[in-house]
Motif scaffolding. Structure first.
Motif, PDB file in Angstrom:
ATOM      1  N   ILE A   2       0.820  -1.201   0.000  1.00  0.00           N
ATOM      2  CA  ILE A   2       0.000   0.000   0.000  1.00  0.00           C
ATOM      3  C   ILE A   2       0.857   1.254   0.000  1.00  0.00           C
ATOM      4  N   GLU A   3       1.968   1.226   0.732  1.00  0.00           N
ATOM      5  CA  GLU A   3       2.789   2.427   0.822  1.00  0.00           C
ATOM      6  C   GLU A   3       3.399   2.819  -0.519  1.00  0.00           C
ATOM      7  N   ASP A   4       3.441   1.913  -1.502  1.00  0.00           N
ATOM      8  CA  ASP A   4       4.064   2.191  -2.787  1.00  0.00           C
ATOM      9  C   ASP A   4       3.099   2.712  -3.833  1.00  0.00           C
ATOM     10  N   LEU A   5       1.813   2.849  -3.487  1.00  0.00           N
ATOM     11  CA  LEU A   5       0.844   3.280  -4.481  1.00  0.00           C
ATOM     12  C   LEU A   5       1.060   4.750  -4.839  1.00  0.00           C
ATOM     13  N   GLU A 123      -0.845  10.907   0.016  1.00  0.00           N
ATOM     14  CA  GLU A 123       0.151  10.709  -1.032  1.00  0.00           C
ATOM     15  C   GLU A 123       0.046   9.333  -1.669  1.00  0.00           C
ATOM     16  N   HIS A 124      -0.453   8.357  -0.951  1.00  0.00           N
ATOM     17  CA  HIS A 124      -0.462   6.987  -1.441  1.00  0.00           C
ATOM     18  C   HIS A 124      -1.864   6.467  -1.736  1.00  0.00           C
ATOM     19  N   GLY A 125      -2.856   7.339  -1.752  1.00  0.00           N
ATOM     20  CA  GLY A 125      -4.218   6.908  -2.019  1.00  0.00           C
ATOM     21  C   GLY A 125      -4.910   7.833  -3.001  1.00  0.00           C
ATOM     22  N   HIS A 126      -6.198   7.621  -3.188  1.00  0.00           N
ATOM     23  CA  HIS A 126      -6.953   8.524  -4.043  1.00  0.00           C
ATOM     24  C   HIS A 126      -8.278   8.854  -3.377  1.00  0.00           C
ATOM     25  N   GLU A 127      -8.747  10.062  -3.623  1.00  0.00           N
ATOM     26  CA  GLU A 127      -9.975  10.544  -2.997  1.00  0.00           C
ATOM     27  C   GLU A 127     -11.179   9.945  -3.707  1.00  0.00           C
ATOM     28  N   LEU A 128     -12.072   9.313  -2.913  1.00  0.00           N
ATOM     29  CA  LEU A 128     -13.294   8.742  -3.472  1.00  0.00           C
ATOM     30  C   LEU A 128     -14.419   9.751  -3.552  1.00  0.00           C
ATOM     31  N   GLY A 129     -14.442  10.705  -2.639  1.00  0.00           N
ATOM     32  CA  GLY A 129     -15.522  11.672  -2.564  1.00  0.00           C
ATOM     33  C   GLY A 129     -15.690  12.153  -1.136  1.00  0.00           C
ATOM     34  N   TRP A 130     -16.755  12.888  -0.903  1.00  0.00           N
ATOM     35  CA  TRP A 130     -17.033  13.496   0.391  1.00  0.00           C
ATOM     36  C   TRP A 130     -18.372  12.999   0.921  1.00  0.00           C
ATOM     37  N   TRP A 190     -23.239  18.057  12.347  1.00  0.00           N
ATOM     38  CA  TRP A 190     -22.903  17.508  11.042  1.00  0.00           C
ATOM     39  C   TRP A 190     -21.657  18.180  10.491  1.00  0.00           C
ATOM     40  N   PHE A 191     -20.761  17.379   9.911  1.00  0.00           N
ATOM     41  CA  PHE A 191     -19.520  17.930   9.372  1.00  0.00           C
ATOM     42  C   PHE A 191     -19.161  17.218   8.077  1.00  0.00           C
ATOM     43  N   PRO A 192     -18.433  17.878   7.182  1.00  0.00           N
ATOM     44  CA  PRO A 192     -18.001  17.235   5.946  1.00  0.00           C
ATOM     45  C   PRO A 192     -16.708  16.456   6.162  1.00  0.00           C
ATOM     46  N   GLY A 193     -16.553  15.376   5.426  1.00  0.00           N
ATOM     47  CA  GLY A 193     -15.330  14.585   5.509  1.00  0.00           C
ATOM     48  C   GLY A 193     -15.020  13.960   4.166  1.00  0.00           C
ATOM     49  N   ALA A 194     -13.739  13.856   3.851  1.00  0.00           N
ATOM     50  CA  ALA A 194     -13.296  13.229   2.605  1.00  0.00           C
ATOM     51  C   ALA A 194     -12.795  11.821   2.890  1.00  0.00           C
ATOM     52  N   LEU A 195     -13.084  10.895   1.988  1.00  0.00           N
ATOM     53  CA  LEU A 195     -12.611   9.523   2.124  1.00  0.00           C
ATOM     54  C   LEU A 195     -11.485   9.262   1.129  1.00  0.00           C
ATOM     55  N   ILE A 196     -10.376   8.742   1.647  1.00  0.00           N
ATOM     56  CA  ILE A 196      -9.230   8.339   0.840  1.00  0.00           C
ATOM     57  C   ILE A 196      -9.191   6.814   0.797  1.00  0.00           C
ATOM     58  N   GLU A 197      -9.011   6.248  -0.384  1.00  0.00           N
ATOM     59  CA  GLU A 197      -8.975   4.798  -0.543  1.00  0.00           C
ATOM     60  C   GLU A 197      -7.623   4.353  -1.082  1.00  0.00           C
ATOM     61  N   TRP A 198      -7.155   3.211  -0.573  1.00  0.00           N
ATOM     62  CA  TRP A 198      -6.007   2.519  -1.148  1.00  0.00           C
ATOM     63  C   TRP A 198      -6.564   1.315  -1.902  1.00  0.00           C
ATOM     64  N   ASP A 199      -6.613   1.419  -3.221  1.00  0.00           N
ATOM     65  CA  ASP A 199      -7.301   0.413  -4.027  1.00  0.00           C
ATOM     66  C   ASP A 199      -6.370  -0.745  -4.352  1.00  0.00           C
ATOM     67  N   THR A 200      -6.051  -1.499  -3.334  1.00  0.00           N
ATOM     68  CA  THR A 200      -5.220  -2.686  -3.493  1.00  0.00           C
ATOM     69  C   THR A 200      -5.697  -3.726  -2.490  1.00  0.00           C
TER      70      THR A 200
END
Length: 231
Positions: A2-5, A123-130, A190-200
């Motif tokens: 995961i750290e290498d993505l 740095e090692h993931g991608h944002e899926l949305g909020w 209520w608060f906004p939050g972003a989700l980061i995914e490691w797609d592996t």
């Protein structure tokens, strides 16, 4: 590993890491809900999460080590929840008001976690949305589990992506402000939050050897986790 993505997300300044969690996309369908076969959320109301001494992990290493103790579905992935710093206060206040034990969330959101900055995390993931969340006595609720989706679409013109998430921070900020002004939701901030995914794929405890007999219907993955939990 995961750290290498590679990364395809740029995290704005002022974002805080709340914590890491592990889950698998869920099918979501019903009145007043977006229809998706790949819902991803930090809310325990709409998804089942890997849980060992709480659902949150302070580091990637801790999360991946915990996965080795369980049999996870192939779709399980590692996620991080990032929260804008100006919204962390309400989140923390609701945790304190509940009197629940949330060492990971409190440490990170209060800046005492000694973990990675949000920019480094992504740095090692991608944002899926909020999404829009609120903490209530040990549970993170989602605006989707509070019957707000249809009204939000009509009143605010917002929509969700294939993961049931809002497309950007601006949409999530508007939904959070609108939800906080209402009187018909859970009594949360209520608060906004972003989700980061490691797609592996995540390495987890292997399943039982096959016998060649006809397999029975699969159990929900949260039930398999409970059966395989190691104390």
């Amino acid at each position: 590993m995961i750290e290498d993505l590679p990364s395809d997300v740029a995290v704005a300044d002022g974002m805080l890491l709340a914590g890491y969690f592990v889950t698998a996309p869920e099918r979501l369908a019903g009145s007043g809900l977006p229809r998706t076969a790949r819902l991803v959320t930090a809310s325990e109301c709409l998804s089942d999460r890997l849980s060992q001494d709480g659902a949150w992990f302070a580091t990637v290493r801790e999360a991946l080590a915990a996965c080795l103790l369980f049999q996870l579905p192939a779709q399980a992935r590692l996620y991080a929840l990032l929260v804008p710093s100006e919204h962390a206060g309400g989140f923390v206040a609701d945790i304190h008001a509940a009197g629940t034990d949330e060492p990971v969330l409190l440490a990170h959101l209060n800046g005492r976690g000694g973990g990675e900055p949000a920019r480094k995390v992504a740095e090692h993931g991608h944002e899926l949305g909020w999404e829009v969340l609120g903490y209530d006595y040990g549970l993170l609720h989602s605006w989707l589990c509070n019957d707000l989706y249809d009204d939000g679409v009509l009143s605010l013109g917002v929509g969700t992506n294939d993961h049931g998430l809002l497309p950007d921070r601006e949409a999530a900020e508007r939904v959070a402000a609108w939800a906080n002004a209402r009187g018909d939701t859970k009594p949360v901030t209520w608060f906004p939050g972003a989700l980061i995914e490691w797609d592996t794929p995540i390495e987890s405890r292997p399943g039982p050897a096959t016998t060649g007999t006809e397999p029975s219907a699969p159990q929900p993955w949260w039930r398999r986790i409970l059966q395989l939990q190691v104390y």
